[in-house]
Design an enzyme around this catalytic site. Structure first.
Site, PDB file in Angstrom:
ATOM      1  N   ASP A 163      57.728   4.230-124.867  1.00  0.00           N
ATOM      2  CA  ASP A 163      56.811   3.263-124.265  1.00  0.00           C
ATOM      3  C   ASP A 163      57.312   1.833-124.354  1.00  0.00           C
ATOM      4  O   ASP A 163      56.760   0.940-123.704  1.00  0.00           O
ATOM      5  CB  ASP A 163      55.432   3.355-124.919  1.00  0.00           C
ATOM      6  CG  ASP A 163      55.477   3.152-126.428  1.00  0.00           C
ATOM      7  OD1 ASP A 163      56.455   3.585-127.054  1.00  0.00           O
ATOM      8  OD2 ASP A 163      54.542   2.564-126.985  1.00  0.00           O
ATOM      9  N   TYR A 241      63.653  -4.083-129.753  1.00  0.00           N
ATOM     10  CA  TYR A 241      64.475  -3.483-130.806  1.00  0.00           C
ATOM     11  C   TYR A 241      65.853  -4.132-130.905  1.00  0.00           C
ATOM     12  O   TYR A 241      66.557  -3.938-131.908  1.00  0.00           O
ATOM     13  CB  TYR A 241      64.613  -1.977-130.584  1.00  0.00           C
ATOM     14  CG  TYR A 241      63.434  -1.195-131.112  1.00  0.00           C
ATOM     15  CD1 TYR A 241      63.435  -0.651-132.386  1.00  0.00           C
ATOM     16  CD2 TYR A 241      62.298  -1.019-130.332  1.00  0.00           C
ATOM     17  CE1 TYR A 241      62.346   0.061-132.872  1.00  0.00           C
ATOM     18  CE2 TYR A 241      61.200  -0.318-130.807  1.00  0.00           C
ATOM     19  CZ  TYR A 241      61.231   0.222-132.084  1.00  0.00           C
ATOM     20  OH  TYR A 241      60.154   0.911-132.563  1.00  0.00           O
TER      21      TYR A 241
END
Length: 451
Positions: A163, A241
């Site tokens: 997601d 990330y």
């Protein structure tokens, strides 16, 4: 329609069940929860019942038999966690104690996770190939790119879902005031390593407008963790990330001083499961309280003390990705849906660049790109060419991921050492070997792989 959840005793099961309620475009005749832990299965089945999430489904079944779980399945959602949260703590701490990043999907801690996940993921893939060959496997098991790539060596109908990238795209659309479906966007990368590079509406790329505006850029979660100046220097929006790459020194220092995510989850979820078993009539409420705390602390290490995640009111999560994918594959004969998925590099519909989405990577590499999905299958959209540091980082990390798969399949410690030592966030081949031996010593599930 039968949906099987592998890891059906896991904490996030109610999120998945929540999207298959009254009015859902996908109707489930059976939701099968599979796990090796019978006690956790019973807790989760009780939570679903108390939250009213079972009523809209034909049946909710639980089993510890993989064959029973897979037989007759139309879709299999894989979210397994070999060694549980306790294994995650070992992954994190053995790396951090040596000054290396300990994060379950990025770097060597993620590779430790992959070593013990791959054998079980392959066992699942073989069961699906034998007992439900037409079923799609929606892989959410981390590290998702590695596990999806390994599973596709056995069963071709495996797709990686996450997601994070589509959440970023939707936030950007919301901030820019763009309705979903109006824009064509270019996103490219690996799992938890990618960049949104364009957002085109009516022939005009609106992404530069977002990057140039302090107020709009400040509403993006990625800005909070990475910083506006660096995002503007890049000229595109990085997946959150990438924080672990762009600020590796800072995050390692912070993680060494405090509690790791794994340590938090061991304590929090251990308390939840114990309490839910002791007070079954309170299981639903206990889950809601624990879930709210879990969400509020997600990637807390990347934010300043007291800083909260931006909330733009965007509905999402991996459960929405799963629902949209299943709806498109099952009901999408007359319409198409665009989403970002982990697909094979050779899955392109055309033959340009030898049929590879990213020509510089291997044909079997799992990459994340926008895809059109319909009843005929998944159709990756060809991204613009990748170059420069982004291509270098992708190629380096993907080469390490391929070594991880090779090491796990062969049970070869030397290949495993090469995988850890070659990662761009590892600065010592000696430390890489040391931490690998520590993982093998401390975790029997990893030791079995390299016995």
């Amino acid at each position: 329609m039968k949906l099987t959840l592998v890891g059906g005793g896991g904490f996030r099961v109610p999120h998945i069940a929540s999207v298959f309620q009254e009015g859902s475009p996908v109707r489930l005749d059976e939701l099968c929860l599979y796990d090796v832990d019978q006690a956790r299965l019973e807790v989760m089945a009780n939570v679903l019942e108390q939250l009213g999430l079972s009523a809209a489904m034909g049946a909710v079944t639980v089993t510890t038999s993989l064959d029973e779980a897979v037989t007759g399945a139309d879709y299999v959602f894989s979210a397994m966690r070999v060694s549980g949260a306790c294994g995650r703590v070992i992954d994190e701490r053995e790396a951090l104690s040596r000054g290396l990043l300990g994060q379950e999907t990025v770097g060597i801690a993620g590779y430790a996770f992959a070593f013990r996940q791959i054998p079980e993921a392959l066992r699942l893939a073989r069961a699906v190939a034998e007992l439900a060959p037409d079923a799609w496997v929606l892989n959410f098991t981390n590290p998702a790119g590695i596990i999806t790539q390994a599973m596709r060596t056995v069963h071709p109908r495996v797709v990686g879902i996450c997601d994070t990238p589509i959440g970023m795209v939707r936030r950007a659309m919301h901030v820019l005031g763009i309705d979903e479906g109006e824009a064509e966007y270019d996103y490219v990368g690996l799992n938890h390593l990618g960049w949104l590079r364009t957002m085109v509406v009516g022939g005009v790329d609106r992404l530069p407008e977002l990057l140039a505006d302090d107020a709009m850029l400040g509403r993006m979660e990625e800005t909070q963790v990475i910083g506006a100046d660096w995002i503007r220097a890049l000229g595109h929006m990085p997946n959150e990330y990438l924080y672990y790459y762009y600020k590796n020194r800072e995050i390692v220092a912070r993680l060494r001083q405090g509690q790791t995510r794994g340590e938090f989850l061991v304590k929090q979820q251990g308390h939840f499961y114990k309490s839910a078993a002791a007070f079954p009539e309170e299981a639903g409420r206990l889950w809601q309280e624990a879930d709210a705390e879990r969400n509020a602390t997600y990637m807390a290490e990347a934010r300043q003390a007291g800083e909260e995640r931006p909330d733009e009111g965007i509905e999402g999560g991996y459960q929405r990705v799963a629902l949209e994918l299943m709806n498109a594959l099952s009901n999408g004969a007359d319409s198409q849906f665009q989403m970002i998925l982990g697909v094979g590099n050779a899955d392109a519909d055309d033959v340009a660049d030898n049929g590879l989405l990213i020509p510089e990577l291997r044909a079997d590499a799992i990459v994340e790109v926008p895809c059109r999905v319909d009843a005929q299958g998944i159709h990756p959209q060809r991204p613009a060419r990748v170059s420069g540091p982004e291509l270098g980082l992708m190629a380096s990390v993907k080469a390490c991921e391929e070594l991880v798969i090779d090491a796990a399949l062969a049970g070869d410690r030397e290949i495993a050492w090469k995988a850890l030592a070659s990662h761009p966030l590892v600065d010592s081949i000696d430390l890489a070997r040391e931490v690998l031996e520590a993982y093998i010593k401390e975790n029997p599930d990893i030791a079995r792989v390299f016995a």
